[in-house]
Structures are given as structure tokens and as C-alpha cells.
Write an enzyme that holds these catalytic residues in place. Structure first.
Site: not given
Ligand code: NDP
Length: 297
Positions: A53, A97, A120
Site C-alpha cells: 500500500k 492494518q 478503509d
């Protein structure tokens, strides 16, 4: 013969567009869109995801920083970091994450992220906005990437029967939320199946578009797919293969070789949904920056 949906090429196209928008924002406002990634602990897969990412952000001209915390990091320290990033104007997007080490409460951490930086799309505010079809919601990157993949491949969803295998909060449920909305790229009739579903194969055979997101290697066999259906394979499963260079390789949730000849179009693994997921995360981050700098469209 089926068409191979080239997720890598489509994601590259999308990343190019995102890069142009990031450059335009930089020119107009003197700063690039920024993404902060928080990585707790040493999980090998998480390290790879965060690195990918970060790299993708840099290639598209976004500002990206990775914040690493040790696996025994106290809850208060992680929450304090999220608070700091929430307040930092250099960052338009924050991602934590997953999975987090067991002593940390994932939901608590996700809910601490400001909804307008939650690129997200896991904060309940964004989950609710997506379900309600409200503007300004961040949809999770994988299902949003699937919608984009279908759109860019010219596969209409309006009126189509989409069967989604899997009901996770990351893929299955938000994908169903997106596809059942009114409007372009949606308007589908959606069936969601899971491990307790009866007559799973019958449901699958009724799908015009079948999406497999269950995490079971090559689970979907040819007899579960209608002739001429579109098949989207979200699964990422590592299987042993002595002929592969590392003794193992990645396969999806679909038995690709058996299913591909029956379909109108199919995504490969790797090179299908995966690359689109990262591209959508960048798109959400740039959109967040645009809103912050220029207001709602
Ligand atoms: P989860 O494990 O969170 O969810 C799996 C879902 O599949 C559950 O709803 C489960 O049912 C259902 N399921 C499991 N086994 C069966 C079965 N035999 N029959 C029917 N349903 C079943 O997984 P995720 O949604 O997070 O991920 C799914 C797959 O997608 C994984 O392989 C993952 O690696 C991959 N993935 C890929 C991404 C990408 O970018 N390409 C991003 C995210 C995930 P129940 O709820 O009843 O337990």
C-alpha cells in the site's frame, strides 16, 4: 470462451487517474493527499500488505507514512497514535492494518478513527452510510474494487442476480450493500450465502454474477456455475505445490481451470480483485483529501 478480467491492467488504469487527481490537488493546494498506515506487531502478511500500500501511494504521488508499534503495544498507546493522526492535517486517510494482536480490541480501534479519515470504510458510520446509500461514505476497498472492476469490464449489474459467497464485514456484507443500491453500478438482485446456507450449489447455479469470498481453495467447481455467468474470485489461499518455485502458490476460491471455460468472464488469482483493492484505497484517500480541501461535490 471466457474473457479474462485483467484486474492488474484495470487497477493500473485507475491508479493513473488517481495519480492525476493527486497531482491536481497538490498543484491547487500545495499538498498531496496523505495516508497514514498503522502496523502493530510483526505479522508477515500484514507487513507485505502495508508495504504494498505504501509503495502504491508513493507511485501515485500520495504522501504516505507507516507507523509501527510493537506487538505488546498497550491499548492506550495505539489509541493515542490514532488520536494524533486524526488531528494531523497532513493525513486524509488512516488505516490500521488488521488483524491486531489478541490483547487489542479491533472494533474499539476502528471506531476511534475519524469517520471522514476512515478510508478503509470500517467505521460503523461509514458502514451505515453505505447501507443507506448516502453520499460521502467510504466503502471498503475490496467490495468497492469489485464494483469498479465490473463497471470497467462493461459487465452490467442492473437487474442481474448476484450471488455472494461469504458474509464477512470486509467483503461479503459490504459488497451486498453496494450492489443492492439504486443507481449505476448497482441495482442488482443479491443473494448472500455462508457456511450455514443450505443448497449452496443451487444458489450458485442461479447466479448471473457469482462472487466467491470464503477463503476455501478452489471450492467453486464447474457444476456450481451457470453457463455464461461472470465469476469474481476474491479468495487468496496458499496451497502446497512442489512444482512451484517456493513449494507453494496462491489460488482463489474458484477452481479456475474447470470453471473458466463455462463463464462469460472470470477474474484470475492473483491479478484479479487484489490489485483493485489497493487502487480503491488510494482512490478513497484522494477523495478524502478533495473533500477536505474543496468541500463536497
Ligand atoms: P472471513 O473468513 O472473514 O469470511 C469467510 C466467509 O465465508 C464467512 O462468511 C463464512 O461463513 C463463509 N464460508 C466459509 N466456508 C464456507 C463454506 N464452505 N461454504 C459457504 N460459506 C463459507 O473471510 P474474508 O471475507 O475476510 O475473506 C475471504 C477470502 O477473500 C479470503 O481468502 C481472503 O484472503 C480473501 N480476501 C481477499 C482480498 C483481496 O484484496 N483480494 C481482500 C480481503 C479478503 P460464516 O459467516 O458462516 O462463518
Amino acid at each position: 470462451m471466457s474473457t479474462l478480467i485483467d484486474g492488474k491492467a484495470l487497477a493500473e488504469e485507475l491508479r493513473g487517474e488517481v495519480g492525476l487527481e493527486a497531482a491536481a490537488l497538490l498543484q491547487r493546494h500545495g499538498r498531496a493527499p496523505g495516508l497514514a498506515a498503522v502496523l502493530v506487531g510483526e505479522d508477515a502478511a500484514s507487513q507485505v500488505y502495508v508495504r504494498n500500500k505504501h509503495k502504491a501511494c508513493q507511485q501515485a504521488g500520495l504522501h504516505s507514512e507507516v507507523f509501527r508499534l510493537p506487538s505488546d503495544c498497550p491499548r492506550e498507546r495505539l489509541l493515542a497514535l490514532v488520536d494524533l493522526l486524526n488531528a494531523d492535517p497532513a493525513f486524509d486517510g488512516i488505516l490500521v492494518q488488521l488483524p491486531l494482536p489478541a490483547h487489542l480490541n479491533e472494533q474499539e480501534v476502528l471506531e476511534r478513527i475519524r469517520p471522514d479519515k476512515d478510508v478503509d470504510g470500517f467505521h460503523p458510520i461509514n458502514v451505515g452510510r453505505v447501507l443507506a446509500g448516502l453520499p460521502g461514505a467510504f466503502a471498503p476497498a475490496t467490495p468497492a474494487g469489485i464494483v469498479e472492476l465490473l463497471r470497467r469490464s462493461g459487465i452490467p449489474t442492473a437487474g442481474a442476480h448476484v450471488v455472494v459467497l461469504g458474509r464477512s464485514n470486509i467483503v461479503g456484507k459490504p459488497l451486498a450493500s453496494l450492489l443492492m443500491q439504486k443507481g449505476p453500478g448497482a441495482d442488482a438482485t443479491v443473494t448472500v450465502c455462508h457456511s450455514r446456507s443450505r443448497e449452496l450449489a443451487d444458489h450458485c447455479r442461479r447466479a448471473d454474477i457469482l462472487v466467491a469470498a470464503i477463503g476455501r481453495a478452489r471450492f467453486v467447481s464447474a457444476d456450481m456455475v451457470k453457463e455464461g455467468a461472470v465469476v469474481v474470485d476474491v479468495g487468496i489461499n496458499r496451497i502446497e505445490d512442489p512444482t512451484a518455485p517456493k513449494g507453494s502458490r496462491l489460488v482463489g476460491d474458484v477452481d479456475f481451470d474447470a470453471v473458466a471455460p463455462r463463464c462469460r468472464a472470470i477474474t484470475p488469482v492473483p491479478g484479479g480483485v487484489g490489485p483493485m483493492t489497493i487502487a480503491m484505497l488510494l482512490k478513497n484517500t484522494v477523495e478524502s483529501a478533495r473533500r477536505r480541501l474543496e468541500g463536497p461535490r
